[in-house]
Enzyme design. Structure first.
Site, PDB file in Angstrom:
ATOM      1  CG  HIS A  90       6.664 -14.054  -0.970  1.00 62.76           C
ATOM      2  ND1 HIS A  90       6.300 -15.384  -1.010  1.00 62.76           N
ATOM      3  CD2 HIS A  90       6.433 -13.644   0.298  1.00 62.76           C
ATOM      4  CE1 HIS A  90       5.875 -15.746   0.195  1.00 62.76           C
ATOM      5  NE2 HIS A  90       5.941 -14.718   0.995  1.00 62.76           N
ATOM      6  CE1 TYR A 115       7.550 -20.202  -0.884  1.00 70.47           C
ATOM      7  CE2 TYR A 115       9.320 -19.279  -2.210  1.00 70.47           C
ATOM      8  CZ  TYR A 115       8.037 -19.212  -1.722  1.00 70.47           C
ATOM      9  OH  TYR A 115       7.229 -18.151  -2.062  1.00 70.47           O
ATOM     10  CD  GLU A 151       6.928 -16.102  -4.507  1.00 70.68           C
ATOM     11  OE1 GLU A 151       8.083 -16.557  -4.351  1.00 70.68           O
ATOM     12  OE2 GLU A 151       6.045 -16.159  -3.626  1.00 70.68           O
ATOM     13  NE  ARG A 167       9.134  -1.502   8.994  1.00 69.62           N
ATOM     14  CZ  ARG A 167      10.012  -2.365   9.528  1.00 69.62           C
ATOM     15  NH1 ARG A 167      10.605  -3.269   8.741  1.00 69.62           N
ATOM     16  NH2 ARG A 167      10.281  -2.347  10.810  1.00 69.62           N
ATOM     17  CE1 TYR A 171       6.658   3.587   4.947  1.00 68.94           C
ATOM     18  CE2 TYR A 171       8.788   2.941   4.044  1.00 68.94           C
ATOM     19  CZ  TYR A 171       7.994   3.264   5.128  1.00 68.94           C
ATOM     20  OH  TYR A 171       8.524   3.258   6.399  1.00 68.94           O
ATOM     21  CB  SER A 172       1.224   3.174  -1.380  1.00 65.16           C
ATOM     22  OG  SER A 172       0.612   2.034  -0.818  1.00 65.16           O
ATOM     23  N   GLY A 213      -3.339   6.337   4.559  1.00 61.71           N
ATOM     24  CA  GLY A 213      -3.934   5.519   3.523  1.00 61.71           C
ATOM     25  C   GLY A 213      -4.251   6.303   2.256  1.00 61.71           C
ATOM     26  CG  PHE A 273      -5.082  -4.875   5.758  1.00 61.23           C
ATOM     27  CD1 PHE A 273      -4.830  -3.846   6.648  1.00 61.23           C
ATOM     28  CD2 PHE A 273      -5.181  -6.171   6.260  1.00 61.23           C
ATOM     29  CE1 PHE A 273      -4.680  -4.094   8.003  1.00 61.23           C
ATOM     30  CE2 PHE A 273      -5.026  -6.427   7.614  1.00 61.23           C
ATOM     31  CZ  PHE A 273      -4.777  -5.382   8.486  1.00 61.23           C
ATOM     32  N   PRO A 304      -3.413  -9.855   6.888  1.00 56.19           N
ATOM     33  CG  PRO A 304      -3.503 -11.484   8.520  1.00 56.19           C
ATOM     34  CD  PRO A 304      -3.064 -10.078   8.307  1.00 56.19           C
TER      35      PRO A 304
END
Length: 410
Positions: free
Chosen positions: A90, A100, A143, A212, A214-215, A283, A399, A402
């Protein structure tokens, strides 16, 4: 996060009584919720990932969160580990307190529409209205701290900041790295190995902005950020990735890309026990950050780097990993190709990472295990680690969905 002492016992009992139906029909409710919310607030499509909407991933994630919150409404602090990654996302997406009430309103409308007035009666909706406010307050409080942390550091910022592509490097047939520097040439915040950034893509012809995550694939302190992006091609019923294809095709050296400050709690530890890094496909990006970081900060720590991919044409950063292993004797690297080409000679295993092979190359189960990759890959690795009796606190994974889909898969 504090306990929900502001809720009376009747409200708590009513909310908890809805747990069985939420468990059964949660996906229906959250799917309806998104439909109603986007009809009334289409501007929120600039924030929410519409690809995940079509695939249903977002609805499942929200349904699981609502279900967990309902089950623990009298002790919300017990679900803090589960919501921590959500609050990080978030913050990275720039979700604010004013969002919210919109979410709460449409969640209650969706409950009424899906469950009907007999189930979602005035008492139930009233109780859920109070409960939602407590849940929202908990998220907002966490947050707020994350926003403060992101801004109260050297080079920190809130929202999105323009970065310039300093270098673009093709790593494999499907993965390209983008090296990013601040367009204003001012200082920018550091990060911890394993964290990610959110990119904002304003794509010509698209009605809405696309965000998006991205690591980061490099170690901190390199004078720039690096993301290594897989181009998602159309396969079967899955359309091509809008953002990944845009980045590959349209972003060149000198291009401007707005990004958020680094976020995420998938962070390499500082233990002395062996570090096992396991990746599938793209990954490998957070694993590369961890590998580069640990070899500098803990030069005596044993590291085993395991990477699985289709074949050599899809293998990104292979030479870079080889250079690291040649330089650092405490690092061992293994490569697994499930469909090697005739030209592929330098790999350690054909097929997939199975239990027997993994437990043969890993010296002990008393190690820190980190893994990331496609969902099926991660489910298999998690099963192997549990069968290997690895302690839960030593299992870490990233991941973007969920988490229970990984930990509860059979």
């Amino acid at each position: 996060m504090a306990t929900t002492t502001l809720l009376d016992e009747q409200t708590i009992n009513i909310v908890k009584s809805t747990v069985p139906i939420l468990e059964k029909r949660g996906d229906e409710i959250t799917s309806c919720f998104y439909k109603l919310m986007f009809q009334n607030h289409p501007e929120l499509k600039n924030i929410f990932n519409q690809t995940n909407q079509r695939k249903g991933d977002q609805s499942k994630a929200l349904a699981n969160t609502v279900y967990a919150a309902a089950a623990h409404i009298d002790q919300l602090e017990t679900i803090l580990p589960a919501i921590q990654p959500i609050t990080q996302k978030h913050r990275s997406l720039n979700i604010k307190p004013e969002h919210y009430p919109i979410v709460g309103k449409h969640l209650l409308l969706a409950m009424q529409e899906v469950l009907g007035e007999d189930v979602a009666n005035d008492d139930v909706i009233g109780a859920w209205g109070k409960a939602y406010q407590e849940i929202a307050n908990a998220f907002i409080t966490v947050e707020k701290g994350l926003y403060q942390k992101a801004t109260n550091v050297v080079g920190g910022w809130e929202g999105f900041r323009d970065f310039k592509v300093a270098k673009k490097v093709v790593e494999s047939d499907v993965i390209t790295s983008f090296y990013l520097e601040p367009a204003d040439e001012e200082p920018f915040s550091s990060f911890e190995a394993g964290q990610y950034i959110t990119v904002k893509a304003n794509i010509p012809g698209e009605s809405y902005t696309h965000l998006r995550q991205y690591s980061l694939s490099c170690a901190p302190g390199e004078g720039m950020y690096r993301i290594s992006v897989k181009r998602e091609d159309a396969i079967g019923n899955n359309p091509a990735g809008i953002v990944s294809n845009y980045l590959h095709s349209h972003l060149e050296e000198g291009s401007i890309l707005p990004i958020s400050a680094p976020a995420g709690d998938f962070i390499v530890d500082n233990e002395t026990k062996p570090l096992i890094l396991i990746s599938g496909g793209v990954g490998l990006t957070p694993m590369m950050s961890m590998l580069e970081t640990v070899t500098k900060s803990q030069p005596n720590r044993e590291v085993i780097f395991i990477h699985a991919t289709r074949n050599g044409k899809f293998h990104a950063m292979k030479e870079h990993v080889k250079a690291i292993t040649n330089k650092h004797s405490q690092v061992t690297a293994y490569t697994i190709y499930d469909n090697p080409l005739e030209a592929d000679k330098d790999y350690d295993k054909q097929g997939f990472i199975d239990y027997e092979w993994l437990t043969n190359v890993v010296p002990t189960n008393d190690a820190s295990f980190y893994f990331c990759g496609p969902k099926g890959f991660m489910q298999a690795i998690y099963r192997h680690l549990k069968a290997f009796h690895v302690a839960e606190e030593n299992i870490h994974f990233e991941f973007f969905g969920p988490a229970q889909e990984i930990a509860t898969a059979n």
